[in-house]
Design a protein around this motif. Structure first.
Motif, short mmCIF file in Angstrom:
data_model
loop_
_atom_site.label_atom_id
_atom_site.label_comp_id
_atom_site.label_asym_id
_atom_site.label_seq_id
_atom_site.Cartn_x
_atom_site.Cartn_y
_atom_site.Cartn_z
N VAL A 100 47.79 32.39 49.25
CA VAL A 100 46.47 32.05 48.70
C VAL A 100 45.51 31.72 49.84
O VAL A 100 44.34 32.12 49.81
N GLY A 112 41.93 33.73 50.70
CA GLY A 112 40.64 33.09 50.95
C GLY A 112 40.08 33.47 52.31
O GLY A 112 38.88 33.71 52.47
N LEU A 128 42.82 18.90 33.65
CA LEU A 128 42.52 20.07 32.82
C LEU A 128 43.35 21.30 33.21
O LEU A 128 43.64 21.50 34.38
N ASN A 153 44.30 31.01 39.53
CA ASN A 153 43.07 30.22 39.73
C ASN A 153 41.87 31.15 39.90
O ASN A 153 41.95 32.18 40.55
N LEU A 154 40.74 30.74 39.33
CA LEU A 154 39.57 31.63 39.30
C LEU A 154 39.05 32.02 40.68
O LEU A 154 38.38 33.06 40.82
N MET A 155 39.31 31.22 41.71
CA MET A 155 38.88 31.62 43.06
C MET A 155 39.62 32.88 43.50
O MET A 155 39.06 33.72 44.21
N PRO A 191 41.27 19.50 43.43
CA PRO A 191 41.47 19.60 41.98
C PRO A 191 40.74 18.49 41.24
O PRO A 191 40.91 18.36 40.02
N PHE A 208 39.21 18.97 37.89
CA PHE A 208 40.00 19.00 36.67
C PHE A 208 40.19 17.62 36.05
O PHE A 208 40.83 17.48 35.00
N GLU A 234 31.78 33.55 33.20
CA GLU A 234 31.61 32.21 33.78
C GLU A 234 32.53 32.00 34.99
O GLU A 234 32.10 31.46 36.02
N ALA A 235 33.79 32.42 34.87
CA ALA A 235 34.75 32.20 35.97
C ALA A 235 34.30 32.93 37.23
O ALA A 235 34.45 32.40 38.35
N ARG A 236 33.75 34.12 37.07
CA ARG A 236 33.27 34.89 38.23
C ARG A 236 32.09 34.16 38.89
O ARG A 236 31.99 34.09 40.11
N ILE A 243 31.44 30.92 38.77
CA ILE A 243 31.93 29.71 39.44
C ILE A 243 32.51 30.08 40.82
O ILE A 243 32.24 29.41 41.82
N ALA A 244 33.29 31.15 40.86
CA ALA A 244 33.92 31.55 42.13
C ALA A 244 32.86 31.91 43.17
O ALA A 244 32.93 31.46 44.32
N LEU A 245 31.86 32.70 42.77
CA LEU A 245 30.81 33.09 43.72
C LEU A 245 29.99 31.89 44.16
O LEU A 245 29.60 31.78 45.33
N ASN A 268 31.02 28.74 44.35
CA ASN A 268 31.79 27.93 45.30
C ASN A 268 31.81 28.58 46.68
O ASN A 268 31.69 27.90 47.70
N GLU A 269 31.95 29.91 46.71
CA GLU A 269 31.91 30.59 48.01
C GLU A 269 30.56 30.34 48.70
O GLU A 269 30.51 30.08 49.91
N GLY A 293 43.17 26.78 44.08
CA GLY A 293 41.75 26.98 44.36
C GLY A 293 41.34 26.27 45.65
O GLY A 293 40.55 26.80 46.44
N PHE A 299 42.73 28.22 48.63
CA PHE A 299 41.86 29.39 48.85
C PHE A 299 40.64 28.97 49.67
O PHE A 299 40.27 29.63 50.64
N GLU A 300 40.02 27.87 49.27
CA GLU A 300 38.80 27.43 49.94
C GLU A 300 39.05 26.97 51.37
O GLU A 300 38.20 27.15 52.25
#
Lengths: 191, 191
Positions: A87, A91, A136, A145-147, B8, B11, B52-54, B56-58, B60-61, B85, B88-89
């Motif tokens: 993962v 990234g 959650l 995970n959505l990322m 996290p 969450f 929505e998930a897409r 959120i990902a963009l 955060n990037e 997540g 990934f970040e």
């Protein structure tokens, strides 16, 4: 064209044989697979003073930078998500702006895998499902995970899933081969 | 200076209160904490068509790209490793070459946590410990997968660990505050 092969495959009992098998698939599709286990051609001499784990990390980062795309084995590893090292590398490559493709031998959606992992220790609230620590459960009908899903799609990549019997969980390469074929096509079209 | 707060924590039952608490610590140390839940000032209008998930990902990037450093809550999440997540970040920011700091409220080493996770279903071989699927356990006396520890150290960051009682696992901010203080010092020294 060089393609980095991220995945927990390095933890298998025969990691070099495994890397050779993955590379053979890449070769059939005109690509050069790069394994985390490959030596680095021009490894800086001052890395010799670093601990082995630090050297491996720097080497993998250099391998990723040397590749035009990344293919990740996202088969869940010791939990609902993919292997942490994999993962991280997804990234890393996403930040470089190059295509990230993924494959998995677990056909379940992330939310269903997380429910299975929690083994009944989840409860439904107005805001969604929560685990025993009140955290959650992500539920976007994605693979992980959505990322991760988001990065694959935004990068121009795709996710491929197979559903082999349990004993093929780490050996089955049908989803990997579909992934390699799709990447080869995508790179060919880009020219 | 803007610092991305990966973790996290999104969450938790009260994610906005949590983000405010983390930002308050940053502010005390002269830094501006950026939460994954923050709106993006200049969100491209064509993102509205995405799921929505897409988005959120963009988002955060984009937040990560707008920050000079990243602080990751690496407290293990549903398995021996940090939240996917978050990992990934960490990889994303590492590829950008900026400092990555980490904190965790689990003081155990990665290998020990993995052993606990496997709950006895591991065996010792000549090559090291292996799980029930014959996959190797990473054992470098690190805090998580070597890509994570390696990235933090190579980026000029550091890892901070606390050992709060179980009920403080997600609420205790002592390791986070130590992390913010160290980052503030590092950024101040860089000027």
């Amino acid at each position: 064209m060089r393609v980095y092969l991220a995945g927990p495959d390095v933890f298998m009992p025969d990691p070099l044989d495994r890397a050779a098998a993955l590379k053979a698939v890449c070769r059939r599709h005109g690509l050069t697979g790069v394994s985390p286990l490959d030596a680095l051609a021009d490894e800086p001499s001052d890395w010799a003073a670093l601990a082995e784990a630090r050297r491996i990390a720097l080497r993998n980062e250099a391998h990723i930078r040397s590749c035009v795309a990344l293919i990740a084995n996202l088969t869940p590893f010791r939990g609902p998500s993919a292997d942490a090292g994999t993962v991280f590398e997804v990234g890393f490559m996403r930040a470089l702006g190059r295509p990230v493709f993924g494959w998995s031998n677990d056909p379940r959606l992330f939310a269903d895998r997380t429910q299975a992992f929690l083994n009944g220790f989840a409860r439904c609230t107005e805001a969604g499902w929560r685990d025993g620590e009140d955290m959650l459960l992500e539920d976007f009908a994605l693979r992980d995970n959505l990322m991760i899903d988001g990065a694959v799609l935004a990068s121009g990549g795709a996710l491929f899933v197979a559903d082999p019997p349990a004993q093929g969980r780490w050996s089955d390469l049908s989803a990997f081969e579909a992934c390699v074929a799709a990447l080869a096509t995508a790179l060919g079209q880009r020219g």
